[in-house]
Write a protein that holds these residues in place. Structure first.
Motif, PDB file in Angstrom:
ATOM      1  N   THR A 363       0.813  -1.217   0.000  1.00 35.40           N
ATOM      2  CA  THR A 363       0.000   0.000   0.000  1.00 35.40           C
ATOM      3  C   THR A 363       0.846   1.267   0.000  1.00 35.40           C
ATOM      4  O   THR A 363       0.373   2.335  -0.378  1.00 35.40           O
ATOM      5  N   ALA A 364       2.113   1.185   0.446  1.00 33.95           N
ATOM      6  CA  ALA A 364       3.005   2.351   0.460  1.00 33.95           C
ATOM      7  C   ALA A 364       4.443   1.855   0.495  1.00 33.95           C
ATOM      8  O   ALA A 364       4.726   0.744   0.977  1.00 33.95           O
ATOM      9  N   GLU A 365       5.385   2.681  -0.010  1.00 35.32           N
ATOM     10  CA  GLU A 365       6.784   2.258  -0.087  1.00 35.32           C
ATOM     11  C   GLU A 365       7.697   3.473   0.035  1.00 35.32           C
ATOM     12  O   GLU A 365       7.447   4.515  -0.570  1.00 35.32           O
ATOM     13  N   SER A 366       8.730   3.326   0.840  1.00 40.23           N
ATOM     14  CA  SER A 366       9.791   4.336   0.962  1.00 40.23           C
ATOM     15  C   SER A 366      11.118   3.653   0.671  1.00 40.23           C
ATOM     16  O   SER A 366      11.505   2.719   1.376  1.00 40.23           O
ATOM     17  N   LYS A 367      11.818   4.123  -0.370  1.00 40.77           N
ATOM     18  CA  LYS A 367      13.065   3.496  -0.785  1.00 40.77           C
ATOM     19  C   LYS A 367      14.256   4.235  -0.196  1.00 40.77           C
ATOM     20  O   LYS A 367      14.232   5.469  -0.049  1.00 40.77           O
ATOM     21  N   ASP A 368      15.294   3.457   0.136  1.00 39.59           N
ATOM     22  CA  ASP A 368      16.579   3.997   0.602  1.00 39.59           C
ATOM     23  C   ASP A 368      16.378   4.981   1.751  1.00 39.59           C
ATOM     24  O   ASP A 368      16.810   6.139   1.703  1.00 39.59           O
ATOM     25  N   VAL A 369      15.695   4.514   2.786  1.00 37.42           N
ATOM     26  CA  VAL A 369      15.465   5.349   3.965  1.00 37.42           C
ATOM     27  C   VAL A 369      16.121   4.692   5.175  1.00 37.42           C
ATOM     28  O   VAL A 369      16.388   3.490   5.189  1.00 37.42           O
ATOM     29  N   LEU A 370      16.401   5.510   6.197  1.00 35.34           N
ATOM     30  CA  LEU A 370      16.960   4.995   7.442  1.00 35.34           C
ATOM     31  C   LEU A 370      15.855   4.260   8.188  1.00 35.34           C
ATOM     32  O   LEU A 370      14.749   4.786   8.369  1.00 35.34           O
ATOM     33  N   ALA A 371      16.149   3.045   8.600  1.00 35.19           N
ATOM     34  CA  ALA A 371      15.131   2.220   9.243  1.00 35.19           C
ATOM     35  C   ALA A 371      15.750   1.430  10.387  1.00 35.19           C
ATOM     36  O   ALA A 371      16.944   1.116  10.384  1.00 35.19           O
ATOM     37  N   ALA A 372      14.917   1.124  11.365  1.00 36.83           N
ATOM     38  CA  ALA A 372      15.309   0.290  12.498  1.00 36.83           C
ATOM     39  C   ALA A 372      14.349  -0.875  12.578  1.00 36.83           C
ATOM     40  O   ALA A 372      13.192  -0.767  12.148  1.00 36.83           O
ATOM     41  N   PRO A 373      14.797  -1.997  13.156  1.00 39.30           N
ATOM     42  CA  PRO A 373      13.864  -3.111  13.327  1.00 39.30           C
ATOM     43  C   PRO A 373      12.651  -2.670  14.136  1.00 39.30           C
ATOM     44  O   PRO A 373      12.780  -1.928  15.114  1.00 39.30           O
ATOM     45  N   ASP A 374      11.484  -3.119  13.721  1.00 36.80           N
ATOM     46  CA  ASP A 374      10.265  -2.696  14.405  1.00 36.80           C
ATOM     47  C   ASP A 374      10.279  -3.111  15.874  1.00 36.80           C
ATOM     48  O   ASP A 374       9.724  -2.406  16.724  1.00 36.80           O
ATOM     49  N   ARG A 375      10.939  -4.209  16.191  1.00 37.42           N
ATOM     50  CA  ARG A 375      10.990  -4.684  17.576  1.00 37.42           C
ATOM     51  C   ARG A 375      11.824  -3.782  18.469  1.00 37.42           C
ATOM     52  O   ARG A 375      11.745  -3.878  19.700  1.00 37.42           O
ATOM     53  N   SER A 376      12.624  -2.895  17.872  1.00 35.96           N
ATOM     54  CA  SER A 376      13.453  -2.005  18.683  1.00 35.96           C
ATOM     55  C   SER A 376      12.706  -0.753  19.124  1.00 35.96           C
ATOM     56  O   SER A 376      13.202   0.021  19.942  1.00 35.96           O
ATOM     57  N   THR A 377      11.493  -0.533  18.566  1.00 34.74           N
ATOM     58  CA  THR A 377      10.740   0.675  18.908  1.00 34.74           C
ATOM     59  C   THR A 377       9.755   0.383  20.032  1.00 34.74           C
ATOM     60  O   THR A 377       9.207  -0.728  20.128  1.00 34.74           O
ATOM     61  N   ALA A 409      10.789  -0.266  10.736  1.00 33.37           N
ATOM     62  CA  ALA A 409      10.132   1.012  10.964  1.00 33.37           C
ATOM     63  C   ALA A 409      11.008   2.112  10.371  1.00 33.37           C
ATOM     64  O   ALA A 409      12.204   2.200  10.672  1.00 33.37           O
ATOM     65  N   GLU A 410      10.427   2.922   9.495  1.00 30.41           N
ATOM     66  CA  GLU A 410      11.169   4.022   8.896  1.00 30.41           C
ATOM     67  C   GLU A 410      11.408   5.112   9.953  1.00 30.41           C
ATOM     68  O   GLU A 410      10.469   5.584  10.590  1.00 30.41           O
ATOM     69  N   ILE A 411      12.675   5.524  10.126  1.00 33.89           N
ATOM     70  CA  ILE A 411      13.020   6.571  11.087  1.00 33.89           C
ATOM     71  C   ILE A 411      13.138   7.888  10.336  1.00 33.89           C
ATOM     72  O   ILE A 411      14.103   8.119   9.603  1.00 33.89           O
ATOM     73  N   VAL A 412      12.161   8.764  10.528  1.00 31.27           N
ATOM     74  CA  VAL A 412      12.165  10.061   9.848  1.00 31.27           C
ATOM     75  C   VAL A 412      13.057  11.046  10.599  1.00 31.27           C
ATOM     76  O   VAL A 412      13.838  11.790   9.991  1.00 31.27           O
ATOM     77  N   GLU A 413      12.993  11.048  11.909  1.00 32.47           N
ATOM     78  CA  GLU A 413      13.805  11.937  12.752  1.00 32.47           C
ATOM     79  C   GLU A 413      14.184  11.205  14.027  1.00 32.47           C
ATOM     80  O   GLU A 413      13.451  10.318  14.486  1.00 32.47           O
ATOM     81  N   GLY A 414      15.322  11.611  14.595  1.00 33.22           N
ATOM     82  CA  GLY A 414      15.720  11.096  15.900  1.00 33.22           C
ATOM     83  C   GLY A 414      16.953  10.227  15.891  1.00 33.22           C
ATOM     84  O   GLY A 414      17.591  10.047  16.922  1.00 33.22           O
ATOM     85  N   LEU A 415      17.330   9.639  14.753  1.00 30.81           N
ATOM     86  CA  LEU A 415      18.515   8.789  14.658  1.00 30.81           C
ATOM     87  C   LEU A 415      19.308   9.156  13.420  1.00 30.81           C
ATOM     88  O   LEU A 415      18.777   9.723  12.460  1.00 30.81           O
ATOM     89  N   ASN A 416      20.606   8.802  13.463  1.00 29.77           N
ATOM     90  CA  ASN A 416      21.504   8.994  12.333  1.00 29.77           C
ATOM     91  C   ASN A 416      22.178   7.679  11.999  1.00 29.77           C
ATOM     92  O   ASN A 416      22.307   6.793  12.863  1.00 29.77           O
ATOM     93  N   PRO A 417      22.612   7.514  10.743  1.00 32.57           N
ATOM     94  CA  PRO A 417      23.385   6.303  10.413  1.00 32.57           C
ATOM     95  C   PRO A 417      24.613   6.221  11.317  1.00 32.57           C
ATOM     96  O   PRO A 417      25.284   7.213  11.583  1.00 32.57           O
ATOM     97  N   GLY A 418      24.904   5.057  11.813  1.00 36.25           N
ATOM     98  CA  GLY A 418      26.044   4.884  12.700  1.00 36.25           C
ATOM     99  C   GLY A 418      25.680   4.903  14.166  1.00 36.25           C
ATOM    100  O   GLY A 418      26.497   4.498  15.014  1.00 36.25           O
ATOM    101  N   ASP A 419      24.488   5.395  14.527  1.00 37.62           N
ATOM    102  CA  ASP A 419      24.052   5.331  15.921  1.00 37.62           C
ATOM    103  C   ASP A 419      23.901   3.883  16.350  1.00 37.62           C
ATOM    104  O   ASP A 419      23.630   2.995  15.531  1.00 37.62           O
TER     105      ASP A 419
END
Length: 439
Positions: A363-377, A409-419
């Motif tokens: 139903t929706a797609e975001s390509k090449d985005v920063l993401a974290a495992p859903d279980r970590s949220t 889970a797509e991370i829009v704000e709050g984390l950076n690559p390497g965190d």
């Protein structure tokens, strides 16, 4: 003394708790967010089905031989699936061909002598035969016209119901095929009636001319040539009908229904077999009505399941039905659902009708985005958070989440690559607690 004892106990408990949170390091899974594609989807159980089914009926009147096929047997396109006894047609064809040769011989000897008495009697007999043939042709066409008009009405109703979504595509296709088949039969019978009328006209003309001008050899020549033309037309029709005694399958697929078992005489249009088109296989699933709004026709679909043995194949949404229906779930809960059809390429999958599969309708797609495992949220105070690891301590960090599914889970704000974050926070984990990598 009692107060002193209670104070000591409380201080010991507080000290122990503080040590467990801030003194002893908790072993946790430490991971980093990653750049990936995150998709939201609707997951459902589904089954394959055939979009197109073909009802094979009698192309001509005749004796149908016993059918060897059974329900479930698979046939190939062009394979002979039924046979009509050709004996009667073969005899009619031989007679018509013999009459053609007779007329040709008469053309050759038209200039030899006057017509004999037997020729005059033969002309009278031909007039009567032509009248009988025309009467039979008219009755046959009249009966076919009734069947044609009924099939036309059924086709018009099916077309209206299909537009309203009240009937399936296969129901409409069956009504259309029956109407077109009867229309073709009606044209053929009209041609036969016209040919019979022409033959009667020629026979009457021949009888009149033979009685009134037996010396007109040129007329006889034209007469016989016209007879040859009419007889050759009859021969062509008989050959066409004879070719229809071998009934071939129009598609490759399984026998879905068998209408006739034993040998018997049947009229044109009598149903014989129902054959499914394996090339039209599609997937049908029932989607919850509250999720259907996010689905669009043409949207991508991922198809998996035991029948695919670990393979993932792509599909797309073909059709969303306009109305919903109530359905009981496996847990006994009545739910409102909407029927949805999915197309896919079955050439490699080789699925058969009625096979269970799992589908994910994207139903929706975001390509090449920063993401974290859903279980970590985790969700605190109606906001999303993760535990970020800073200086060996867990820091509860608010994040803005975009798309999410069971895995990411797509991370829009709050984390950076390497965190570094904690992969799966435990219940005893608190903000500021000491942590160490899980071995």
């Amino acid at each position: 003394m009692k107060r002193l004892i209670w104070v000591v106990v409380i201080m010991a408990a507080v000290g122990g708790a503080a040590y467990s949170l801030f003194g002893r390091a908790l072993p946790v899974e430490m991971i980093s967010p990653t750049v990936t594609t995150v998709r939201e989807y609707v997951a459902e159980d589904a089954k394959t089905r055939l979009a197109n089914e073909y009802v094979i009926d009698m192309p001509i009147a005749g004796t149908l031989e016993r059918l060897e096929l059974e329900v479930g047997d698979e046939v190939r396109k062009g394979q002979v699936i039924a046979r009509i006894d050709p004996f009667a047609l073969e005899q009619q064809l031989r007679q018509a061909e013999a009459r053609v040769e007779q007329s040709r011989a008469q053309v050759t000897g038209v200039d030899v002598g006057k017509p004999k008495e037997e020729d005059i009697r033969s002309a009278a007999v031909r007039v009567q035969e032509a009248r009988n043939s025309l009467e039979v042709a008219r009755k046959t066409r009249s009966a076919a016209l009734i069947n044609h008009d009924e099939a036309k009405k059924a086709f018009d109703r099916a077309q209206t119901l299909l537009g309203d979504g009240a009937v399936s595509q296969s129901f409409f296709d069956e009504a259309e095929m029956r109407y077109k088949g009867l229309a073709e039969d009606l044209k053929r019978l009209e041609s036969q009636e016209a040919a019979a009328s022409q033959a009667l006209e020629l026979a009457e003309l021949a009888d009149q001319r033979m009685r009134g001008s037996i010396d007109d050899n040129e007329y006889l020549r034209r007469l016989h040539l016209a007879e040859i033309e009419a007889l050759e037309s009859q021969v062509d029709m008989l050959k066409s009908d004879l070719a229809k005694t071998q009934i071939a399958s129009p598609v490759t697929g399984p026998v879905i229904e068998k209408f006739v078992d034993d040998r018997g005489v049947f009229a044109p249009g009598t149903p014989i077999l129902n054959i499914g088109d394996l090339g039209s296989i599609e997937i049908e699933c029932d989607v919850l009505s509250e999720e259907i709004a996010s689905i669009r026709v043409g949207g991508p679909v991922e198809i998996t399941g035991k029948a695919l043995m670990g393979k993932l194949i792509a599909g797309e949404v073909k059709r969303i039905f306009p109305t919903g229906f109530m359905k009981m779930s496996a847990l006994g809960v009545e739910q409102q659902r909407v029927k949805t059809l999915i197309t896919f390429d079955n050439s490699e999958a080789g699925l058969r009708p009625g096979t269970s599969v799992d589908v994910k309708i994207i139903t929706a797609e975001s390509k090449d985005v920063l993401a974290a495992p859903d279980r970590s949220t985790i969700r605190r105070n109606n906001e999303w958070h993760v535990f970020k690891v800073e200086g060996r301590r867990a820091k509860l960090t608010p994040v803005t989440i975009g798309l999410r599914n069971d895995d990411w889970a797509e991370i829009v704000e709050g984390l950076n690559p390497g965190d570094t974050i904690i992969g799966e926070p435990k219940n005893e984990l608190a903000d500021g607690a000491r942590v160490k990598p899980l071995n």
